[in-house]
Scaffold this active site. Sequence first.
Site, short mmCIF file in Angstrom:
data_model
loop_
_atom_site.label_atom_id
_atom_site.label_comp_id
_atom_site.label_asym_id
_atom_site.label_seq_id
_atom_site.Cartn_x
_atom_site.Cartn_y
_atom_site.Cartn_z
N ASP A 180 33.79 39.82 44.83
CA ASP A 180 34.70 41.32 44.91
C ASP A 180 34.88 41.10 43.37
OD1 ASP A 180 36.61 39.71 44.80
OD2 ASP A 180 38.33 40.84 45.58
N ASP A 187 35.60 36.62 39.67
CA ASP A 187 33.80 36.56 40.04
C ASP A 187 33.28 36.48 39.16
OD1 ASP A 187 35.20 37.50 43.15
OD2 ASP A 187 36.68 38.23 41.47
N ASN A 193 38.90 44.37 44.73
CA ASN A 193 39.42 43.72 43.63
C ASN A 193 38.78 45.12 43.29
OD1 ASN A 193 40.45 41.53 42.70
ND2 ASN A 193 38.09 40.84 42.20
N THR A 218 34.70 34.64 47.48
CA THR A 218 35.56 34.36 46.08
C THR A 218 37.12 36.07 46.58
OG1 THR A 218 34.53 35.19 44.82
CG2 THR A 218 35.08 33.13 44.59
N PHE A 268 46.33 37.46 47.06
CA PHE A 268 45.53 38.90 46.89
C PHE A 268 45.19 38.65 48.30
CE2 PHE A 268 41.84 41.88 45.90
CZ PHE A 268 42.84 42.90 45.95
N ASN A 269 43.27 37.92 47.60
CA ASN A 269 42.20 37.52 48.69
C ASN A 269 43.11 37.69 50.47
OD1 ASN A 269 40.50 38.04 46.41
ND2 ASN A 269 40.41 35.82 46.61
N HIS A 320 40.57 32.65 38.37
CA HIS A 320 40.66 31.60 39.46
C HIS A 320 39.70 31.80 40.07
CE1 HIS A 320 44.65 33.80 39.93
NE2 HIS A 320 44.08 35.36 39.44
N ASP A 321 38.64 32.10 40.61
CA ASP A 321 37.61 31.83 41.56
C ASP A 321 36.58 31.08 41.13
OD1 ASP A 321 39.02 34.32 42.82
OD2 ASP A 321 36.59 35.60 42.16
C1 BDR Z 1 41.95 36.68 43.84
O1 BDR Z 1 42.54 37.93 43.81
C2 BDR Z 1 41.07 38.88 42.90
O2 BDR Z 1 42.18 40.08 42.27
C3 BDR Z 1 40.16 37.81 42.28
O3 BDR Z 1 39.78 37.84 41.00
C4 BDR Z 1 40.56 36.51 42.55
O4 BDR Z 1 40.01 36.20 44.35
C5 BDR Z 1 43.02 35.72 42.62
O5 BDR Z 1 44.46 36.37 43.88
CA CA Z 2 37.83 37.64 43.47
#
Ligand code: BDR
Ligand code: CA
Length: 318
Positions: free
Chosen positions: A10, A15, A39, A126, A167-168, A241-242
Site C-alpha cells: 500500500d 512500501d 496508507n 506490507t 496500523f496494518n 518498517h516494510d
Molecule cells: C505500517 O503501516 C504503514 O503506514 C506502513 O507502510 C507500514 O506498512 C507500519 O505500521
Molecule cells: Ca505498508
Amino acid sequence: MAVPVILDCDPGHDDAFNILLAAAHPAVELLAITTVAGNQSLEKTTLNARRVCDAAGLDDVPVAAGRDSPLHGRPRLAEDIHGRTGLDGPGWGAGEPRVPLDPRDALTLIRDTLLAHPVPVTLVPTGPLTNIATLLLAHPELTPRIERIVLMGGSTDRGNTTPAAEFNILCDPEAADIVLTSGLPVTMFGLNATHQVRATPDVVARIAALDTPLSRLCVELLTFFAATYREVYGFDAPPLHDPLTVAHLIDPSLISLVRAAVSVELTGTYTRGATVVDLDGVTGVAPHVDVGMEVDVPGFWDLIVEAVRVLGTRTDET
Ligand code: BDR
Ligand code: CA
C-alpha cells in the site's frame, strides 16, 4: 537461487523502499506487485506503486489492484503519515506513469503467477492483509503453491495507531487472523523490530551522496516521512518498517527470529487489532509464527543504500 516473491503493498513511503529493494537485489526474483487500500485509497496506492516502478526502471513486473476496503467495516487511511497522495514529498506531476496497470485484479494476478511459477512463491504483504486473506479463502487449492508469508505488521508490544494495535493489522483484523491461522508458515516483522531501523540524517546523507534522479527522489520521500513522524510521534527519525521483509529474504542473518504463538484480538473494548505474541509460552497455544526481534541496523541500511545505488545506475543508463 533467487527467492521468487510477490509484493502485496500500500505505498506508502516504506512500501516504496521495499519495492526498490526487491527490484534491485539479485537474491530476489520479483514476479508481481499487487496493491491494497491502506496508507491511502486503493486508487492512490496503485498509482503510487506504478510511480515507484517508473522511478526504479521496473517495467517488466505486472502491477494489479486488489481490494479497496477491509473484510469488515470501512477503510482506515494513514494520511497523517504518508500525506494526501500516500507518497507525499516528491513532485510527482500530473502525468500517467509509464508502467501500465495490469488489467487483471490482484487475486487473478497472484493466482496466475502462483500457477505459472515452477516452484512455490513467497508472499510479502506490507499493508492490510485483505488481499491475502481473500486469496486464501477463495483459492484454498493454491496453498501448496505458496512457500511462506513474510509480512510487516503487528508488534510484540505496543501499537502505533491505537495503544494496542499496529496500523496494518488494525485496518483489517479479520484478514490478519485468517492469515495467521492459515497453517502456512508466517514470518512477522512488527513494530518491535521495525522501530530499530530509523532513517537518521547520516542514512539520508549516504543516499543523497549517490546523486542520481532516484537518490534525489528517495531523499524527498524520506524528508517528508521524517517530518510526519516527528510531528505525529515525536520521533527523531522515521522507521522504515516494510523493507525488513525483503531484507530478511536477502539475508536471513540480519534479523533474529523467535517462534511464538501470535493471536489477533478481534474484539476487545480497547484492543481490537492487537497482536498478542506469546513470547513466554504461557497460553498453551503451539508456537507457529517466526517473529522478528533484533535487527542488524547497519547491515539493513547497507542493503537499502546499495539498492538505491544499483537502480540509480540502471535508470541513469536508460
Ligand atoms: C505500517 O503501516 C504503514 O503506514 C506502513 O507502510 C507500514 O506498512 C507500519 O505500521
Ligand atoms: Ca505498508
